[in-house]
Design an enzyme around this catalytic site. Structure first.
Site: not given
Length: 257
Positions: A65, A108, A111, A131
């Site tokens: 992210a 991310g 992910e 994270e």
């Protein structure tokens, strides 16, 4: 459609989309918007039977992210485009999507790769969900997809420590399909995409649907999904073509009908 953060190349039967958001290929709102648009564009394009998602540059597929957006998201509420929504769309997409990770994938970025149907990773790359080291949790499906892919015990170790996996470990855990040298990742993904593009689109669609939906329900309900898919494909022209090609000893010409 023009993309600001994706470099999109249409090949024979498939599309290659490279995330182009240096220096880390962060998955900010413009990248998510481009990915979402690409999925919509390719959905009803009969010339696109598979998608390869990769990253520009050699070091990173994506670092995750865009941290610079966190403050505005906290102030304004939910972002316009949710990573959850885009990744669910990828996971449930009726055409195979391959993550070609020429570099490392964290947060991310990992992910995103886990939402793809198949994954090819560079031998020199690492992959992880760090994270917890930032005081947050994997927030785009990581807590759900990683245990489904590698099992609860290993997934908890990866997420609770935040330590990355080597390419060798990612392969042995079943997180990726193949590990190759960095300079071969994209060509390997293209070869796979070209092979899938020659397959029967309806059969591929129903296999993806049955596996993805079946894993989220009981085996009894999963078998019902499988049976419904079988009925669709057995009635198709592709099924007739497949049988004829087999007996005539020639490659089938599937049309997705």
């Amino acid at each position: 459609m023009e993309h600001t953060k994706l470099i999109v190349e249409k090949q024979d039967g498939y599309v290659v989309a490279a995330i182009n958001n240096p220096p880390a290929n962060a998955l900010g709102q413009p990248v998510l918007a481009d990915l979402n648009a690409l999925l919509d564009e390719s959905l009803n394009d009969n010339e696109v039977r598979a998608i390869v998602i990769t990253g520009s540059g050699e070091k990173l597929f994506s670092a995750g992210a865009d941290i610079t957006e966190f403050a505005s998201i906290q102030a304004d509420g939910a972002p316009k485009i949710s990573g959850h929504d885009v990744f669910l769309k990828i996971e449930n997409y009726p055409k195979p999507i391959i993550a070609a990770m020429q570099g490392s994938a964290f947060g991310g970025g990992n992910e995103l790769s886990m939402s793809c149907h198949l994954r090819i990773l560079s031998a020199s790359a690492k992959i992880g969900l760090p994270e917890v080291k930032l005081g947050i949790i994997p927030g785009w499906g990581g807590t759900q997809r990683l245990p489904r892919l590698i099992g609860k015990t290993k997934a908890l170790e990866v997420m609770l420590t935040g330590d990355p996996l080597s390419a060798e470990d990612a392969l042995s855990y079943g997180l990726v399909n193949k590990v190759v040298p960095a300079d071969q990742v994209l060509s390997e993904a293209k070869t796979l995409a070209a092979k899938l593009a020659k397959g029967a689109p309806l059969a591929i669609r129903e296999i993806l649907k049955a596996v993805t939906q079946g894993l989220n329900t009981t085996i009894e309900e999963g078998i019902k999904i499988e049976q419904a898919g079988s009925a669709v494909v057995f009635a198709s022209q592709d099924a007739k073509e497949g049988g004829m090609a087999f007996f005539q000893k020639r490659p089938p010409n599937f049309q997705g009908k």
